[in-house]
Design an enzyme around this catalytic site. Structure first.
Site, mmCIF file in Angstrom:
data_model
loop_
_atom_site.group_PDB
_atom_site.id
_atom_site.type_symbol
_atom_site.label_atom_id
_atom_site.label_comp_id
_atom_site.label_asym_id
_atom_site.label_seq_id
_atom_site.Cartn_x
_atom_site.Cartn_y
_atom_site.Cartn_z
ATOM 1 N N HIS A 83 -7.311 27.235 32.657
ATOM 2 C CA HIS A 83 -7.565 25.900 32.112
ATOM 3 C C HIS A 83 -8.886 25.402 32.665
ATOM 4 O O HIS A 83 -9.208 25.666 33.828
ATOM 5 C CB HIS A 83 -6.434 24.939 32.511
ATOM 6 C CG HIS A 83 -6.378 23.723 31.656
ATOM 7 N ND1 HIS A 83 -7.196 22.645 31.878
ATOM 8 C CD2 HIS A 83 -5.633 23.436 30.572
ATOM 9 C CE1 HIS A 83 -6.935 21.721 30.954
ATOM 10 N NE2 HIS A 83 -6.005 22.182 30.144
ATOM 11 N N ASP A 88 0.565 25.910 27.205
ATOM 12 C CA ASP A 88 0.952 26.771 26.091
ATOM 13 C C ASP A 88 1.893 27.901 26.498
ATOM 14 O O ASP A 88 2.566 28.471 25.646
ATOM 15 C CB ASP A 88 -0.305 27.376 25.440
ATOM 16 C CG ASP A 88 -1.038 26.352 24.594
ATOM 17 O OD1 ASP A 88 -0.360 25.585 23.899
ATOM 18 O OD2 ASP A 88 -2.273 26.303 24.648
HETATM 19 N N1 ACO Z 1 -6.970 35.632 31.237
HETATM 20 C C1 ACO Z 1 -7.863 36.393 31.893
HETATM 21 N N2 ACO Z 1 -9.004 35.906 32.433
HETATM 22 C C2 ACO Z 1 -9.250 34.601 32.300
HETATM 23 C C3 ACO Z 1 -8.366 33.765 31.628
HETATM 24 C C4 ACO Z 1 -7.188 34.320 31.084
HETATM 25 N N3 ACO Z 1 -6.306 33.580 30.417
HETATM 26 N N4 ACO Z 1 -8.861 32.510 31.630
HETATM 27 C C5 ACO Z 1 -10.033 32.556 32.281
HETATM 28 N N5 ACO Z 1 -10.276 33.835 32.683
HETATM 29 C C6 ACO Z 1 -11.425 34.311 33.430
HETATM 30 C C7 ACO Z 1 -12.606 34.590 32.505
HETATM 31 O O1 ACO Z 1 -12.591 35.906 32.005
HETATM 32 C C8 ACO Z 1 -13.784 34.339 33.425
HETATM 33 O O2 ACO Z 1 -13.923 35.450 34.284
HETATM 34 P P1 ACO Z 1 -15.369 35.920 34.797
HETATM 35 O O3 ACO Z 1 -15.891 34.757 35.593
HETATM 36 O O4 ACO Z 1 -15.085 37.123 35.599
HETATM 37 O O5 ACO Z 1 -16.187 36.166 33.561
HETATM 38 C C9 ACO Z 1 -13.304 33.170 34.275
HETATM 39 O O6 ACO Z 1 -11.875 33.251 34.278
HETATM 40 C C10 ACO Z 1 -13.731 31.809 33.746
HETATM 41 O O7 ACO Z 1 -13.427 31.746 32.345
HETATM 42 P P2 ACO Z 1 -14.051 30.642 31.378
HETATM 43 O O8 ACO Z 1 -13.654 30.949 29.993
HETATM 44 O O9 ACO Z 1 -15.496 30.429 31.653
HETATM 45 O O10 ACO Z 1 -13.337 29.349 31.943
HETATM 46 P P3 ACO Z 1 -12.945 28.066 31.177
HETATM 47 O O11 ACO Z 1 -12.908 26.970 32.129
HETATM 48 O O12 ACO Z 1 -13.817 27.873 29.969
HETATM 49 O O13 ACO Z 1 -11.469 28.519 30.726
HETATM 50 C C11 ACO Z 1 -9.895 28.598 28.975
HETATM 51 C C12 ACO Z 1 -10.593 27.755 30.055
HETATM 52 C C13 ACO Z 1 -10.835 28.737 27.794
HETATM 53 C C14 ACO Z 1 -8.641 27.846 28.579
HETATM 54 C C15 ACO Z 1 -9.521 30.006 29.528
HETATM 55 O O14 ACO Z 1 -8.770 29.913 30.704
HETATM 56 C C16 ACO Z 1 -8.794 30.849 28.482
HETATM 57 O O15 ACO Z 1 -9.428 31.468 27.635
HETATM 58 N N6 ACO Z 1 -7.423 30.918 28.560
HETATM 59 C C17 ACO Z 1 -6.638 31.646 27.584
HETATM 60 C C18 ACO Z 1 -6.422 30.777 26.347
HETATM 61 C C19 ACO Z 1 -5.478 29.629 26.600
HETATM 62 O O16 ACO Z 1 -4.408 29.803 27.158
HETATM 63 N N7 ACO Z 1 -5.880 28.450 26.144
HETATM 64 C C20 ACO Z 1 -5.057 27.247 26.230
HETATM 65 C C21 ACO Z 1 -5.639 26.305 27.238
HETATM 66 S S1 ACO Z 1 -4.624 24.848 27.370
HETATM 67 C C22 ACO Z 1 -5.016 23.987 25.985
HETATM 68 O O17 ACO Z 1 -6.108 24.007 25.486
HETATM 69 C C23 ACO Z 1 -3.957 23.251 25.335
#
Ligand code: ACO
Length: 380
Positions: A263, A317
């Site tokens: 998140h 979620d």
């Molecule tokens: N699984 C694996 N790795 C993850 C996940 C995940 N679910 N979420 C983040 N990471 C990792 C990324 O790969 C990245 O790694 P790196 O630094 O080695 O490249 C790091 O964590 C940061 O990721 P970002 O996408 O830059 O972080 P952000 O703050 O934008 O993430 C997000 C938020 C987009 C929700 C992300 O955690 C994600 O994609 N989660 C999966 C989708 C999800 O569950 N979305 C629902 C969110 S709740 C809502 O919106 C209602």
């Protein structure tokens, strides 16, 4: 502001772009409050209707205020005949999220004054959109199943009425309460992507329908509200609890994102995930879906081991998937359930924005060339 003072934050991370009195989030400690009240208290003691009143009025209602608000909502449950005719003409293989986005936009065509943006008018439009969207979802789902549309029952609350219109039979008290808790936990959440979209659109003084339509479009993305469907797809690919370890480790090895985890704001367990975990366990037990809950729990443990150090924990979620499945909802109705609840938050933010508006207009950091020669097309 001079160029030197401008800062760039990719994805606007950490940027404060609006003030709100609705929800407070402390992502480090895993706290979520609506108007100062802990989400856990609302989930266990309140109703969705009362929660919406709280968000829109920034205080809990008296008994008579709640009664009056509930009656107004119920009086708005029905869609006009023209909208029902439109829904019955939609392709039966359309995705529900595309249907909702289209039909909320279409509501503006049946509003005699769709562009009225006084706070009072916005509240009325919001109440109507909140009240009729369950019928849009239920009517479309029945249309695609070849069933007659079920008219709303104004003697029922928001949660019960939706499940009744969807299934054509009165839901059990346990299902109503479970659904109501889902609605409460999804009602508002700061300046998330879809809420921001709604505020950006209304800040042009466009109209409430356009703002909510934009928000629906944002929410369906798999990085936002669409993740709950991704979680269910992942659970369906894992035959049993014993296969969870290999499946998740393979996903991690292939650098796939695990839906329902991580998140932008929470770097600890999302408090909504904790509420929904308890609910999912109870419902799974009641409905013979314990395997689903146990698989989810196994995934959470693997993710805790592998990713907790990076601040990646279950989000709202993750356990919604098991919860919605146990309530009997089809996979492509999971994200629409998020819409039903989040209309409360989107609308509240639209009302806040209208009450103290300033056009959203950030700027870009131009990283292209300057003083480039114009080369005529024959010489390129
Ligand atoms: N699984 C694996 N790795 C993850 C996940 C995940 N679910 N979420 C983040 N990471 C990792 C990324 O790969 C990245 O790694 P790196 O630094 O080695 O490249 C790091 O964590 C940061 O990721 P970002 O996408 O830059 O972080 P952000 O703050 O934008 O993430 C997000 C938020 C987009 C929700 C992300 O955690 C994600 O994609 N989660 C999966 C989708 C999800 O569950 N979305 C629902 C969110 S709740 C809502 O919106 C209602």
């Amino acid at each position: 502001m001079s160029t030197a003072e401008k800062t760039f934050s990719k994805g606007l991370e950490g940027v404060i772009a609006a003030q709100t009195e609705m929800s407070f989030i402390n992502g480090t400690e895993g706290i979520l409050e609506y108007v100062g009240i802990a989400i856990g208290d609302l989930a266990s003691k309140s109703s969705f209707e009362e929660t919406v009143f709280l968000l829109w009025n920034k205080r809990l209602p008296s008994r008579s205020e709640l009664e009056s608000f509930t009656q107004s909502l119920r009086a708005n449950y029905g869609l006009c005949d023209e909208m029902i005719t439109q829904i019955k003409s939609l392709p039966t293989d359309a995705e529900p999220m595309h249907v909702i986005r289209t039909m909320i936009s279409m509501l503006s065509l049946y509003d005699t004054n769709p562009n009225e943006n006084s706070v009072e008018a916005a509240r009325e439009k919001a109440l109507n959109i909140l009240a009729v969207t369950p019928m849009i979802v239920a009517a479309f789902d029945r249309h695609r199943r070849g069933l007659e549309v079920v008219a709303p029952d104004a003697s029922l609350g928001f949660a019960a009425n939706f499940l009744y219109m969807l299934n054509g039979e009165k839901p059990t008290d346990a299902m109503i309460r479970a659904f109501d808790i889902c609605m409460i936990t999804h009602a508002d959440h700061g300046l998330n992507n879809s809420t921001f979209a709604a505020r950006v659109v209304i800040s042009t003084l466009s109209d409430v329908y356009s703002a909510i339509t934009a928000a629906v479009g944002s929410l369906r993305g798999p990085l936002h509200g669409g993740a709950n469907e991704g979680v269910m797809k992942m659970l369906n690919l894992i035959p049993s609890v014993d296969d969870a370890e290999d499946h998740v480790m393979n996903m991690i090895k292939n650098k796939e994102r695990i839906m329902g985890f991580g998140h932008r704001v929470y770097k600890s367990k999302d408090p909504r995930a904790s509420e929904l975990m308890t609910l999912a366990k109870q419902l799974a037990d009641d409905t013979g879906n314990m395997d689903l809950y146990l698989k989810s729990n196994a995934i959470e443990n693997i993710m805790e081991r592998e990713y907790a150090s990076k601040g990646i924990y279950p989000n709202v979620d993750f356990y919604s998937a098991t919860t919605y499945h146990c309530i009997g909802l089809k996979l492509d109705l999971f994200t629409p359930m998020f819409v039903l609840a989040r209309i409360a938050g989107w609308s509240g933010h639209v009302i806040e924005q209208l009450g103290d508006n300033r056009l959203f207009r950030p700027t870009t950091d131009y990283v292209g060339p300057h003083a480039a020669p114009y080369v005529s097309i024959d010489d390129r």
